[in-house]
Design a protein around this motif. Structure first.
Motif, PDB file in Angstrom:
ATOM      1  N   SER B 204       0.853  -1.186   0.000  1.00 38.85           N
ATOM      2  CA  SER B 204       0.000   0.000   0.000  1.00 38.85           C
ATOM      3  C   SER B 204       0.889   1.237   0.000  1.00 38.85           C
ATOM      4  O   SER B 204       1.736   1.390   0.878  1.00 38.85           O
ATOM      5  CB  SER B 204      -0.866  -0.062   1.264  1.00 38.85           C
ATOM      6  N   TYR B 205       0.705   2.121  -0.988  1.00 40.58           N
ATOM      7  CA  TYR B 205       1.618   3.241  -1.174  1.00 40.58           C
ATOM      8  C   TYR B 205       0.850   4.561  -1.232  1.00 40.58           C
ATOM      9  O   TYR B 205       0.224   4.867  -2.233  1.00 40.58           O
ATOM     10  CB  TYR B 205       2.467   3.015  -2.436  1.00 40.58           C
ATOM     11  N   ALA B 216      -2.156   3.872  -3.632  1.00 35.27           N
ATOM     12  CA  ALA B 216      -2.036   2.837  -4.657  1.00 35.27           C
ATOM     13  C   ALA B 216      -1.834   1.504  -3.947  1.00 35.27           C
ATOM     14  O   ALA B 216      -0.928   1.370  -3.129  1.00 35.27           O
ATOM     15  CB  ALA B 216      -0.853   3.126  -5.567  1.00 35.27           C
ATOM     16  N   VAL B 218      -0.778  -2.215  -4.551  1.00 35.47           N
ATOM     17  CA  VAL B 218      -0.106  -3.037  -5.549  1.00 35.47           C
ATOM     18  C   VAL B 218      -0.173  -4.490  -5.105  1.00 35.47           C
ATOM     19  O   VAL B 218       0.211  -4.815  -3.976  1.00 35.47           O
ATOM     20  CB  VAL B 218       1.362  -2.610  -5.723  1.00 35.47           C
TER      21      VAL B 218
END
Lengths: 249, 249
Positions: B204-205, B216, B218
């Motif tokens: 998790s970004y 985001a 991923v």
């Protein structure tokens, strides 16, 4: 090669850097800022979000360098495990830090401060907080390890807040002389200058634009007169080889 | 977390990366390309142009990972010491490699192939060459260690030449779902998805644009149906929280 004797390592934590998804922007920032503070960035590592890897890297680096800065892994999600790992590396319990909790309580509406966000108040016992003026969840310091966010704007704000408390050696000055020579033409003379100036760290960085070579010679030292003298010699060398040195940094 | 079992490490060699002068561009390229080949980039290190540091890092990494790729330090100047260091790490003599010498002799006019450039023909005994279609001085491979140039265009050309000879596991697929949620709102649900899909690596970004959060998520896995199912659940989670997931990679 003499440089500042105060050293640092950066530990970049995060799968996204290793997968190529995210280009790390923190390492060059920290390298440059630390040099200005007279602290030589001596090593960097990038490790995935895996406890054993993070713990081993924190342990290896904190034993070896004056300062360690970690980036990443301090958010609210399951893959944010830096605080636990740093606690494990120091053999200290992970606690809900009361001061960090108060910061989060001041920032979030009561209903929004869920269990996941509360994790951002966890630190190893005895850690002191590093202020986060942007998104509020703090970083922390324990002994020589500074735990910072991964988001570059937040990392920078945290670092600038703690920078005045770091103790560096004399700042490392640098000079850069660029010329349109191929690196191999310069190499012998440059090696000779390096031998005469062991206290100046001389690096040579080639590049190619439209197939034409160019080379940047970077000189770094804490001693300004010796740096100036070495740069003078490199400039003379470039001119002897029929090119014109440009000062580019 | 299950990923490809074939692993790699990248060793970035060069003071210029640690000083912040040069932003490394090779690590994200290698991370992405290796993942496509089913090879998980599991660690990266950046070390200065110092023999003891380079030797220790080569030794640590080659023992641990399927493949090691080094970048930098193979040019003609005094600070290019990678070949010597890799030879030392393997306990092999450094030789003037006849095949590498022939390549340099074919490229340079006789008067231009000076002693400094001849150093670029040095390899550890028993190394095989890695072609350099751009600037001719080759890289080399010895056992699982691949020694590449630091200049990105040259590094890429070298890597693409050797890539067909690398043996990867099943390629790691990824899906990215971006939404305008704050990370902390998503965290609990995302952790639950991660628990249900241990074979999918979920990251998790968060980011902030104009002060507004976005995140985001991923997902990476070798198993496509499980990856698709996990991505489906993450999409549903985002919608449940009142946002719209966008597939961004």
């Amino acid at each position: 090669m003499t440089e500042a004797h105060v050293t640092a390592a950066v530990l970049v934590i995060g799968n996204e850097i290793l997968s190529g998804r995210t280009k790390d922007a923190n390492l060059p920032y920290l390298g440059e800022r630390l040099a200005e503070l007279g602290i030589r960035l001596a090593e960097a590592r990038v490790v995935p979000d895996l406890e054993a890897e993070i713990v081993a890297a924190v342990d290896a680096l904190r034993a070896r360098y004056t300062y360690v800065f970690t980036t990443g892994g301090i958010g609210p999600t399951h893959d944010d495990i830096t605080a636990e790992c740093v606690a494990a590396a120091f053999g200290r319990p992970l606690i809900r830090n009361p001061e960090a909790l108060a910061l989060l309580q001041a920032h979030y509406a009561p209903g929004d401060l869920n269990e996941a966000r509360l994790r951002m108040a966890n630190t190893p016992e005895g850690a002191s907080l590093i202020e986060n003026p942007i998104s509020h969840a703090p970083g922390f310091r324990i002994e020589n390890v500074h735990v910072l966010a991964g988001v570059p704007a937040v990392m920078r704000a945290m670092f600038e807040g703690l920078a005045p408390g770091l103790t560096g050696g004399p700042p490392l000055r640098s000079r850069t002389l660029t010329s349109k020579l191929p690196e191999g033409a310069l190499a012998a003379g440059l090696g000779a200058v390096q031998e005469r100036y062991p206290e100046v760290d001389i690096g040579s960085y080639p590049s190619f634009r439209d197939g034409r070579p160019s080379v940047a010679v970077v000189l770094r030292a804490t001693d300004e007169p010796r740096l100036a003298a070495a740069a003078e010699e490199v400039g003379a060398l470039i001119r002897d080889l029929g090119a014109e040195p440009r000062e580019t940094g």
